[in-house]
Design a protein around this motif. Structure first.
Motif, PDB file in Angstrom:
ATOM      1  N   CYS A 113      62.342  25.228  35.889  1.00 10.31           N
ATOM      2  CA  CYS A 113      61.931  23.821  35.895  1.00 10.31           C
ATOM      3  C   CYS A 113      60.472  23.647  35.468  1.00 10.31           C
ATOM      4  O   CYS A 113      59.586  24.388  35.903  1.00 10.31           O
TER       5      CYS A 113
ATOM      6  N   LEU B 231      68.013  22.051  36.751  1.00  9.48           N
ATOM      7  CA  LEU B 231      66.948  21.050  36.647  1.00  9.48           C
ATOM      8  C   LEU B 231      65.795  21.666  35.849  1.00  9.48           C
ATOM      9  O   LEU B 231      65.056  22.507  36.346  1.00  9.48           O
TER      10      LEU B 231
ATOM     11  N   CYS C 135      69.288  23.282  42.662  1.00  6.44           N
ATOM     12  CA  CYS C 135      69.354  22.516  41.394  1.00  6.44           C
ATOM     13  C   CYS C 135      68.986  23.475  40.259  1.00  6.44           C
ATOM     14  O   CYS C 135      67.919  23.373  39.647  1.00  6.44           O
TER      15      CYS C 135
END
Length: 300
Positions: free
Chosen positions: A271, A241, A238
């Motif tokens: 993140c 993210l 991800c």
């Protein structure tokens, strides 16, 4: 033999659930994709609509079963008929439309209560499917590899969605998870590269292994305070993210990626993790979270 047992179990669950559906009645049945005269079914199980059915003469219910379909649009009826006997259509069997690459749209009647394992797997051109409010179970890998499915609405009637259900639905952009669910199973959204937002309700208590694996366009996510455990490698890949908000004051338990023994959420370096101020010390010391001690921010 195994397939027959699976079909028998699916039909049994569908029959039990259909008792509730039958008791509801009313206008709700009109919400589905088809409600009209019963479809005629021949001795070979083939209906006049081109679908194949397994008929249960005891409970008077029918299940749509696999038949090497080459259809582009499917309307699953609410009832079928053989002779003078009508059968209520309550389920789609395991592998029902598996690898039906010509399939584009599906309309289900509001008598359907369950969608079987790998029901629409590899339906790579499927663009639209309605899930009526009668459905309570969506089994594992149901929509796996449905590459052109952009959105799907899951009704509050659904209490179970199996693992890998939306794996590699590359065009799926948004999804709202109903509060009727308590668990997000393993690899549920793995490979949903276009997914940008997911709303997790406060009914969810656990998030499975690799649940959001390679959701590379997921930008932010709020994990409600109800969540007590998160599977290993949940956020692997991800890369966009940038904000993960975890509302629990007690850090959720972080598991391993199956049997690899590594406790890690696999968050990207970009993140930021937002947690309640009072819980910050707990997160910084909790296994699975402590390696991200420099990622933390305080929730507003």
């Amino acid at each position: 033999m195994k397939e027959k047992i699976n079909l028998l179990m699916l039909t049994l669950m569908a029959v039990l659930a259909s008792v509730c559906v039958c008791s509801c009645g009313g206008d709700d049945e009109e919400e589905g994709g088809y409600s009209g005269p019963a479809v005629e079914v021949g001795e070979n199980g083939i209906g006049s609509d081109g679908l194949k059915y397994s008929l249960d003469s005891n409970d008077k219910v029918a299940t749509v079963v696999p038949n090497d379909y080459k259809l582009s649009n499917v309307n699953v009826p609410d009832k079928v008929r053989r002779g003078d006997v009508e059968y209520r259509v309550v389920a789609l069997a395991q592998d029902c439309f598996n690898e039906c690459t010509t399939l584009k749209t599906v309309k289900l009647s509001n008598t359907i209560v369950s969608l079987g394992i790998s029901c629409f797997k590899y339906c790579e051109n499927l663009e639209s499917v309605n899930i009526p409010s009668s459905v309570s179970r969506i089994e594992k890998s149901c929509f796996k590899y449905c590459e052109h499915l952009t959105s799907i609405e899951i009704p509050a009637s659904v209490t179970f969605i199996g693992d890998n259900c939306f794996k590699d639905c590359e065009s799926l952009k948004t999804i709202v998870i109903p509060s009727s669910l308590t668990t997000l199973e393993d690899c549920l959204f793995e490979g949903c590269a276009s997914l940008t937002s997911v709303t997790i309700p406060s009914s969810i208590v656990s998030i499975g292994v690799g649940c959001f694996w390679n959701c590379e366009n997921l930008q932010s996510l709020v994990i409600p305070s109800s969540v007590t455990s998160i599977g290993g490698q949940c956020f692997y890949g991800c890369k966009n993210l940038s904000k993960l908000t975890c509302q629990a004051t007690i850090p959720p338990y972080v598991g391993t990626y199956y049997n690899d023994g590594i406790v890690d959420l696999a968050l990207s370096e970009s993140c930021s993790i937002y947690v309640p101020k009072s819980a910050l010390p707990s997160y910084k010391s909790a296994e699975g979270w402590n390696k991200y001690s420099n990622y933390f921010a305080i929730e507003n």
